[in-house]
Write an enzyme that holds these catalytic residues in place. Structure first.
Site, PDB file in Angstrom:
ATOM      1  N   HIS A  55       0.793  -1.104   0.120  1.00 57.15           N
ATOM      2  CA  HIS A  55      -0.034  -0.004  -0.123  1.00 57.15           C
ATOM      3  C   HIS A  55       1.005   1.130   0.077  1.00 57.15           C
ATOM      4  CE1 HIS A  55      -3.729   2.193   0.527  1.00 57.15           C
ATOM      5  NE2 HIS A  55      -3.241   2.735   1.363  1.00 57.15           N
ATOM      6  N   SER A 103      -8.139   4.899  -1.822  1.00 58.14           N
ATOM      7  CA  SER A 103      -8.812   3.473  -1.505  1.00 58.14           C
ATOM      8  C   SER A 103      -8.915   3.322  -0.050  1.00 58.14           C
ATOM      9  CB  SER A 103      -8.264   2.427  -2.345  1.00 58.14           C
ATOM     10  OG  SER A 103      -7.234   2.034  -1.849  1.00 58.14           O
ATOM     11  N   HIS A 104      -9.909   2.702   0.270  1.00 54.99           N
ATOM     12  CA  HIS A 104      -9.846   2.228   1.855  1.00 54.99           C
ATOM     13  C   HIS A 104     -11.108   0.987   1.692  1.00 54.99           C
ATOM     14  CE1 HIS A 104      -9.466   3.890   5.866  1.00 54.99           C
ATOM     15  NE2 HIS A 104      -8.068   3.788   5.405  1.00 54.99           N
ATOM     16  N   ASN A 105     -10.438   0.145   0.810  1.00 52.51           N
ATOM     17  CA  ASN A 105     -11.252  -1.143   0.312  1.00 52.51           C
ATOM     18  C   ASN A 105     -11.403  -1.902   1.522  1.00 52.51           C
ATOM     19  OD1 ASN A 105     -11.469   0.020  -2.083  1.00 52.51           O
ATOM     20  ND2 ASN A 105     -10.007  -1.173  -2.881  1.00 52.51           N
ATOM     21  N   ASP A 278       0.417  14.977   5.982  1.00 52.52           N
ATOM     22  CA  ASP A 278      -0.530  14.303   7.003  1.00 52.52           C
ATOM     23  C   ASP A 278      -0.412  12.970   7.279  1.00 52.52           C
ATOM     24  OD1 ASP A 278      -0.930  13.130   4.250  1.00 52.52           O
ATOM     25  OD2 ASP A 278      -2.871  12.218   5.341  1.00 52.52           O
ATOM     26  N   GLN A 324      -6.542   8.824  13.385  1.00 53.42           N
ATOM     27  CA  GLN A 324      -6.923   9.898  12.378  1.00 53.42           C
ATOM     28  C   GLN A 324      -6.656  10.943  12.869  1.00 53.42           C
ATOM     29  OE1 GLN A 324      -8.433   8.737   9.099  1.00 53.42           O
ATOM     30  NE2 GLN A 324      -6.868   7.306   9.887  1.00 53.42           N
ATOM     31  N   ASN A 548      -3.508   6.142  -6.702  1.00 60.96           N
ATOM     32  CA  ASN A 548      -3.422   4.885  -5.640  1.00 60.96           C
ATOM     33  C   ASN A 548      -3.429   3.479  -6.394  1.00 60.96           C
ATOM     34  OD1 ASN A 548      -5.823   3.454  -3.459  1.00 60.96           O
ATOM     35  ND2 ASN A 548      -3.707   4.047  -2.826  1.00 60.96           N
ATOM     36  N   SER A 550      -4.493  -0.220  -5.264  1.00 61.89           N
ATOM     37  CA  SER A 550      -5.240  -1.040  -4.519  1.00 61.89           C
ATOM     38  C   SER A 550      -4.901  -2.623  -5.016  1.00 61.89           C
ATOM     39  CB  SER A 550      -6.521  -0.823  -3.914  1.00 61.89           C
ATOM     40  OG  SER A 550      -6.909  -1.719  -3.136  1.00 61.89           O
TER      41      SER A 550
END
Length: 749
Positions: A55, A103-105, A278, A324, A548, A550
């Site tokens: 990732h 992505s946050h799959n 971030d 977060q 991105n 994934s």
């Protein structure tokens, strides 16, 4: 157990370490030992494991992604390209726009609400870190079969998470898609995009320069949530036994993020930072190593100064935590007091955790003991690069030979009418209003177009009405049939959607969702799709600014369809000239732009009526796409058309149905000579759009199309309270509305 310090690691070279449990391969572990000249400490091992994960390091995809740079078209608008938190383009009048899709799959399958919510939070911070105010979000989504019990678990949670986080931030959700297919059953795709706006001089980059400058961690306290998220969740294949990795999913707090955004923008306004990053995937490991690697010196961090939610966290856990709502800034000593003052005003915790050094090492200490001493580039930018073997799957030829054109077609007008209703009511073609109504699409008052329009559009200057538009697209069925063409079709459709709204396509971000890179067939799909997208971006003049990858989106041996999602950003000088999809005045003329051919491979009709996937996807003609775009943009700007809708999934009848329902006015259509009614209604040939033209503009419009060589066929008129296919059948708008709007609520409400 005593602390694993650098000295202890040097003195105990044979100590066993859990490198495999952290996702590292044996040769990768040996390479770390080679770099350091000793075994790594536990903290160093934690950092390398997350930063060298698929990732974060793109180790399987890097060799293919290089094409986006090598084939990048000349583009004067590009201000910041691949390699930063997000790309930045010049949109005129001194404004720059930054945008990206991520992505946050896997987290969203495990914990749908938090997985999706923190996906939005993470992409918003990427945009913020560039120096921009986030102004809108988009969400391309893919789920398993619409009627599968697990889809009923995942979809409502994902939608609630996106809405809950985005709405609390006050960001309008202006676009995206929702697609259902059994291939996504154990691997939903939750992709999230964000758009941000700034002036050229406000662009910020992620680098730590200037010895003596302070490293400040600010935002939420660090907790145990999300530990190893990128290595545990995003970089391996799910087993078919289902969710079992809940602790690795991050937990979001949108109210904390809202404070962080406003605090950061005030810090930017006072020019208090020399570099910023971030904290997302890989947390502090990522922020410290990337800032130091991109700077011109080293960095020293005192990890025990990091504010914690859980005092029991070990140094390794603090470095791997993906809690977060956190940012890391590089600040000159003379500006630290003011920086901390602004953070206190916004009730944001801020702590000096270290400083930039004049060395070339990233050094981390824990209560005075050194636990990390590494060259930062080896962590952040010099991870493994794999040239994975790839080969065209043995089944690909048979799949392409199974031509959808041979499927039985309707033999009567009644059958054709019934199939139109069936397609319009199918989960993929049905209205997604039940979903999108849970999002605030108009907060801030600058939304010009939002779902279900072809593209979302935001006004960025209230005085001049300058605006930007964005569309996301990606047809996994097309890409399964031909990954090269499928990726190009995804770009072409997003490009066409932006142009149909009246905006000029400028640049691209992508989210490339695929199965396991260790499968040569999947790797072939990835290589082909990447090559296709790079070639098409070069031809259309739209550079890839970032994105991105994934991978490992598969359950056991079953991979998802290759799903390259492409986001196209466009600019429009005057948002009051935008073109909606809804038909307006009765009496306006309907024109079909482009050529219609017998193209049904991967089509909605073949899926809904025959549950079939085979053949070839529609042919791609990028020069035609460019010409169509130019015509749509000119016609919009010069007031020649009142509505425009691109033709894609479901063909002409789907587009006309959506435009009629959106505008509340029907249409009478005539099948053009040389086409059957079936092909006219259901073909998915690319490079096409339907437009409504005021009678007073017909001659000017057709002259323009004729002069430029774009086929423009008059196919009917806006009229009545139904859709009539002359000589075939009529469907009332009420009947169509019921079919189109009741499917999704019946499944999920």
């Amino acid at each position: 157990m005593s602390l694993d310090t650098v000295k202890h690691a040097t003195d105990t070279p044979e100590a066993e370490q859990p490198w495999a449990e952290l996702g590292l391969k044996q040769d990768e572990y040996e390479r770390i030992r080679e770099i350091l000249g000793r075994r790594p400490t536990g903290a160093e091992l934690a950092m390398y494991s997350v930063m060298w994960s698929e990732h974060c390091s793109y180790k399987s995809s890097k060799v293919h992604l290089r094409q986006f740079g090598e084939k990048a078209p000349e583009n004067d608008a590009l201000l910041v390209g691949i390699g930063e938190n997000a790309g930045v383009v010049d949109v005129g009048q001194g404004y720059a726009v930054t945008f990206k899709v991520e992505s946050h799959n896997h987290p969203s399958y495990i914990e749908p609400y938090q997985g999706a919510a923190t996906g939005i939070g993470g992409i918003v911070r990427d945009i913020l870190a560039m120096g921009a105010r986030p102004v809108a979000v988009v969400d391309p989504l893919r789920f398993g079969a619409a009627d599968h019990p697990d889809t009923k678990r995942v979809l409502p949670g994902v939608v609630a998470g996106i809405g809950g986080y985005g709405n609390c931030l006050g960001l309008p959700n202006i676009g995206g898609e929702v697609v259902f297919d059994p291939c996504y059953q154990g691997n939903p795709l939750v992709n999230a995009g964000c758009i941000g706006v700034m002036k050229h001089e406000d662009i910020h980059l992620a680098q730590a320069s200037g010895p003596g400058n302070k490293v400040i961690l600010y935002g939420a306290r660090t907790g145990g949530d999300g530990i190893g998220g990128v290595s545990v969740l995003a970089s391996e294949t799910f087993e078919s036994t289902g969710p079992a990795k809940r602790p690795a999913v991050q937990v979001g707090d949108p109210f904390q993020e809202k404070l962080l955004i406003e605090c950061t923008l005030e810090i930017f306004a006072e020019k208090l930072v020399a570099g910023i990053q971030d904290l997302g995937g890989a947390g502090l490991s990522c922020a410290t190593s990337e800032l130091a690697s991109a700077g011109d010196g080293g960095m020293r961090v005192d990890l025990d100064t990091v504010p914690l939610r859980d005092a029991s966290l070990s140094p390794e856990e603090i470095l791997m935590s993906e809690s977060q709502e956190r940012m890391c800034a590089i600040v000159e000593p003379g500006k630290v007091a003011r920086f901390l003052e602004i953070c206190e005003k916004w009730d944001v915790i801020a702590t000096v955790i270290g400083e930039v050094t004049d060395g070339d090492r990233l050094e981390i200490f824990w209560h005075g003991e050194q636990i990390v001493d590494v060259p930062p580039r080896t962590v952040a930018h010099e991870g493994p690069v794999y040239e994975r073997p790839y080969a065209r799957p043995a089944w690909q030829d048979a799949l392409q030979a199974d031509d959808a054109g041979k499927l039985p077609r309707p033999e009567t007008a009644e059958e054709l009418r019934a199939q139109v209703l069936k397609v319009v009511a199918s989960p993929n073609q049905a209205s997604k209003a039940w979903i999108t109504d849970q999002y605030d699409r108009f907060v801030q008052g600058n939304t010009v177009l939002a779902q279900p329009e072809d593209a979302g559009m935001i006004r960025i200057d209230e005085e001049t009405d300058l605006g930007v538009a964005m569309a996301t697209d990606g047809n996994g069925r097309y890409a399964k049939l031909d990954p090269y063409a499928g990726a190009q079709l995804a770009l072409a459709e997003a490009y066409r959607n932006v142009a149909a709204s009246g905006a000029r396509p400028l640049a691209v971000s992508d989210c490339l969702n695929f199965g396991s890179p260790e499968d040569p067939g999947v790797m072939w799909q990835f290589a082909e799709a990447t090559r296709g997208l790079a070639d098409a971006c070069q031809q259309l003049g739209t550079p890839v600014t970032g994105g991105n990858v994934s991978l490992y989106n598969q359950t056991g041996e079953t991979a998802i369809h290759p799903t390259p999602v492409v986001a196209v950003l466009g600019v429009i000088d005057d948002v009051t000239r935008r073109t909606p999809i809804g038909f307006g005045e009765e009496g306006q003329l309907l024109y079909l732009l482009g050529d219609t051919r017998e193209e049904f491979g991967g089509s909605a009709w073949s899926q809904v009526v025959h549950d079939h996937l085979g053949g070839l996807p529609p042919a791609v003609d990028l020069e035609r796409e460019r010409l169509l775009g130019e015509i749509l943009i000119s016609a919009s700007r010069d007031g020649m058309i009142d509505a425009a809708h691109d033709l894609s999934d479901g063909g002409l009848i789907q587009a006309v149905t959506e435009s009629a329902l959106r505008g509340g006015t029907g249409a009478r259509l005539v099948v053009p000579d040389g086409l059957s009614a079936f092909t006219f209604l259901f073909s998915e040939s690319a490079g096409r759009a339907v437009v409504s033209v005021p009678r007073s503009e017909e001659l000017r419009f057709t002259d323009m199309c004729g002069a430029r060589g774009l086929p423009a066929t008059r196919i009917g008129v806006v009229d009545g309270d139904g859709i009539e296919i002359q000589g075939e059948f009529t469907l009332s708008l009420d009947e169509l509305r019921t079919a189109h709007e009741e499917t999704v609520p019946a499944l999920f409400a």
